[in-house]
Design a protein around this motif. Structure first.
Motif, PDB file in Angstrom:
ATOM      1  N   PRO A 134     -22.918 -19.053  16.512  1.00 56.77           N
ATOM      2  CA  PRO A 134     -21.550 -19.405  17.182  1.00 56.77           C
ATOM      3  C   PRO A 134     -20.563 -18.926  18.178  1.00 56.77           C
ATOM      4  O   PRO A 134     -21.078 -18.331  19.024  1.00 56.77           O
ATOM      5  CB  PRO A 134     -20.999 -18.560  15.694  1.00 56.77           C
ATOM      6  CG  PRO A 134     -21.555 -18.575  15.595  1.00 56.77           C
ATOM      7  CD  PRO A 134     -23.024 -17.976  15.548  1.00 56.77           C
ATOM      8  N   THR A 135     -19.949 -20.379  18.434  1.00 54.61           N
ATOM      9  CA  THR A 135     -19.471 -19.967  20.046  1.00 54.61           C
ATOM     10  C   THR A 135     -18.717 -18.566  19.901  1.00 54.61           C
ATOM     11  O   THR A 135     -18.510 -18.023  21.192  1.00 54.61           O
ATOM     12  CB  THR A 135     -18.499 -21.799  20.410  1.00 54.61           C
ATOM     13  OG1 THR A 135     -17.989 -21.525  19.168  1.00 54.61           O
ATOM     14  CG2 THR A 135     -19.425 -21.928  20.993  1.00 54.61           C
TER      15      THR A 135
ATOM     16  N   GLN B 180     -22.519 -23.369  10.813  1.00 51.95           N
ATOM     17  CA  GLN B 180     -22.099 -23.402  10.604  1.00 51.95           C
ATOM     18  C   GLN B 180     -20.949 -23.232   8.920  1.00 51.95           C
ATOM     19  O   GLN B 180     -19.659 -22.647   8.780  1.00 51.95           O
ATOM     20  CB  GLN B 180     -22.075 -25.132   9.741  1.00 51.95           C
ATOM     21  CG  GLN B 180     -22.518 -26.413  11.402  1.00 51.95           C
ATOM     22  CD  GLN B 180     -22.784 -27.220  11.160  1.00 51.95           C
ATOM     23  OE1 GLN B 180     -22.968 -27.498  10.262  1.00 51.95           O
ATOM     24  NE2 GLN B 180     -22.789 -28.105  12.057  1.00 51.95           N
ATOM     25  N   LEU B 181     -21.440 -22.691   7.769  1.00 51.79           N
ATOM     26  CA  LEU B 181     -21.194 -22.259   7.045  1.00 51.79           C
ATOM     27  C   LEU B 181     -21.270 -20.296   6.617  1.00 51.79           C
ATOM     28  O   LEU B 181     -20.873 -19.678   6.044  1.00 51.79           O
ATOM     29  CB  LEU B 181     -22.478 -22.620   5.275  1.00 51.79           C
ATOM     30  CG  LEU B 181     -22.364 -24.148   5.420  1.00 51.79           C
ATOM     31  CD1 LEU B 181     -23.547 -23.885   4.013  1.00 51.79           C
ATOM     32  CD2 LEU B 181     -21.570 -24.457   4.882  1.00 51.79           C
TER      33      LEU B 181
ATOM     34  N   ALA C 118     -27.661 -16.608  14.136  1.00 47.96           N
ATOM     35  CA  ALA C 118     -28.227 -16.715  14.958  1.00 47.96           C
ATOM     36  C   ALA C 118     -29.414 -17.536  14.565  1.00 47.96           C
ATOM     37  O   ALA C 118     -29.321 -17.794  13.275  1.00 47.96           O
ATOM     38  CB  ALA C 118     -29.413 -15.894  15.380  1.00 47.96           C
ATOM     39  N   THR C 119     -29.764 -18.124  15.422  1.00 43.75           N
ATOM     40  CA  THR C 119     -30.684 -19.771  14.893  1.00 43.75           C
ATOM     41  C   THR C 119     -31.781 -18.840  15.845  1.00 43.75           C
ATOM     42  O   THR C 119     -31.427 -19.165  17.766  1.00 43.75           O
ATOM     43  CB  THR C 119     -30.690 -20.961  15.456  1.00 43.75           C
ATOM     44  OG1 THR C 119     -29.486 -21.119  13.979  1.00 43.75           O
ATOM     45  CG2 THR C 119     -31.618 -21.788  15.222  1.00 43.75           C
TER      46      THR C 119
ATOM     47  N   GLN D  64     -20.572 -28.216  18.741  1.00 44.11           N
ATOM     48  CA  GLN D  64     -19.546 -28.294  19.711  1.00 44.11           C
ATOM     49  C   GLN D  64     -19.122 -26.496  19.390  1.00 44.11           C
ATOM     50  O   GLN D  64     -18.453 -25.611  20.671  1.00 44.11           O
ATOM     51  CB  GLN D  64     -18.252 -28.406  20.299  1.00 44.11           C
ATOM     52  CG  GLN D  64     -19.015 -29.700  21.169  1.00 44.11           C
ATOM     53  CD  GLN D  64     -20.003 -29.984  22.262  1.00 44.11           C
ATOM     54  OE1 GLN D  64     -19.415 -29.540  23.073  1.00 44.11           O
ATOM     55  NE2 GLN D  64     -20.690 -30.964  21.858  1.00 44.11           N
ATOM     56  N   THR D  65     -20.073 -25.964  18.272  1.00 40.98           N
ATOM     57  CA  THR D  65     -19.204 -24.655  17.469  1.00 40.98           C
ATOM     58  C   THR D  65     -20.241 -23.748  17.790  1.00 40.98           C
ATOM     59  O   THR D  65     -20.121 -22.588  17.761  1.00 40.98           O
ATOM     60  CB  THR D  65     -18.680 -24.603  16.631  1.00 40.98           C
ATOM     61  OG1 THR D  65     -19.710 -25.193  15.451  1.00 40.98           O
ATOM     62  CG2 THR D  65     -17.434 -25.761  16.237  1.00 40.98           C
ATOM     63  N   VAL D  66     -21.766 -24.127  18.440  1.00 41.66           N
ATOM     64  CA  VAL D  66     -21.815 -23.280  18.791  1.00 41.66           C
ATOM     65  C   VAL D  66     -22.692 -23.607  20.143  1.00 41.66           C
ATOM     66  O   VAL D  66     -22.410 -24.092  21.272  1.00 41.66           O
ATOM     67  CB  VAL D  66     -23.991 -23.274  17.703  1.00 41.66           C
ATOM     68  CG1 VAL D  66     -22.800 -23.847  16.322  1.00 41.66           C
ATOM     69  CG2 VAL D  66     -24.703 -24.110  18.008  1.00 41.66           C
TER      70      VAL D  66
END
Length: 331
Positions: free
Chosen positions: A191-192, A243-244, A249-250, A265-267
């Motif tokens: 996430p950002t 998102q949840l 991390a991914t 845009q949030t990652v």
């Protein structure tokens, strides 16, 4: 892009079979699918989604992977236009079934406007189908889950897999691969708001998501620093979990990571990359003539400039603007 003349199954994007709903009906998945649809409708994402550069030559990348794997991942049968028994059997059946992704933005994703699956891998799948069958009406694009790719080939549900599939020694024991058509590495998205600056920061003591059956899962598991490794059926499910707030991390390959960063845009992608790899088309081990036919299509696809045009259209805005970095070429 050309959309007519190719049939595709609309079944569960996670099951790899037509007509089922399965796990993909859960509300969490709808969040990511809506995000994907919005991104497609918007017509593109920011150039800033491109991963940071880590300069390596193509030979360095291939040699590093060979050293890690203990085999030559670029080895395949010579190209040929001859129709052997495998190709003849497919033509007699009057249908070539190609396993693809429909969840990966810019690689293989369903366009909500047209209902068609489109992307870089889809362009290649269609080129292979048109060359082998001669008639686009005889080509079927079938969504297959990440974890189901090898099973789908071995059990005859598909003839080929064109789905960002890494070539490695273990997989080469189960299926045959074409010559590579893309260089990739493993990257990590967060996430950002995450303070992580690099892969080690993003993984250590964190909940890290990766798709079952993926190289990313092997890499993050072997690091042994994550607090928890969460596995999902398709890599897009990791974006949903981020998102949840259910994972931190991914890990996925750089192409898919760039697509997710452009889609949401949030990652963001952290600095650093792991395990240089190559991607190829997979099929049954005893289908030697089909492998040779695919290798001929790949050679022609690149020579005609089709590979470069597809890269420019689908990937260039989201990745390093160095096409030579991603075409494995020959050695």
């Amino acid at each position: 892009m050309r959309t007519r003349g190719f049939r595709s199954f609309r079944g569960s994007s996670g099951s790899g079979r037509s007509g089922g709903s399965g796990r993909r009906t859960r509300p969490a998945v709808a969040v990511a699918l809506l995000a994907a649809g919005a991104a497609v409708l918007a017509g593109g994402g920011p150039v800033g989604a491109a991963p940071a550069a880590v300069h390596r030559t193509k030979q360095d990348q291939q040699e590093q992977q060979e050293q890690a794997d203990g085999c030559d991942v670029t080895k395949s049968v010579p190209p040929s236009t001859d129709d052997g028994p495998a190709v003849k059997a497919i033509k007699a059946r009057r249908s070539l079934v190609i396993g693809v992704d429909q969840n990966s933005y810019r690689w293989g994703a369903r366009n909500p406007n047209t209902g068609q699956i489109e992307g870089f891998d889809i362009d290649l799948a269609r080129a292979i189908g048109a060359a082998v069958m001669g008639d686009p009406e005889k080509v079927v694009l079938k969504p297959v889950a990440t974890a189901d790719r090898i099973d789908a080939i071995k059990k005859g549900r598909v003839d080929l897999i064109v789905r960002t599939m890494t070539i490695n020694c273990k997989r080469m024991e189960d299926v045959a691969f074409s010559k590579p058509y893309f260089n990739i590495t493993q990257r990590v998205l967060v996430p950002t708001a995450s303070p992580a600056k690099n892969i080690d920061d993003a993984v250590k003591d964190q909940r890290v998501c990766a798709a079952a059956g993926s190289t990313a899962l092997t890499v993050v598991t072997e690091k042994k620093t994550a607090r928890q490794v969460v596995t999902v059926e398709n890599q897009l499910d990791c974006l949903v979990l981020m998102q949840l707030g259910k994972v931190d991390a991914t890990m996925t390959d750089n192409g898919l990571a760039a697509g997710q960063a452009a889609q949401d845009q949030t990652v963001r992608i952290v600095d650093g990359e792991a395990q240089p790899e190559v991607v190829g088309v997979a099929m049954l081990k005893d289908s030697t003539d089909l492998t040779a036919r695919v290798n001929q299509v790949l050679a022609d696809y690149y020579a005609r400039g089709d590979w470069a045009r597809s890269y420019e259209h689908w990937l260039k805005p989201y990745m390093l603007n160095e096409a030579d970095r991603y075409w494995p070429g020959t050695r």
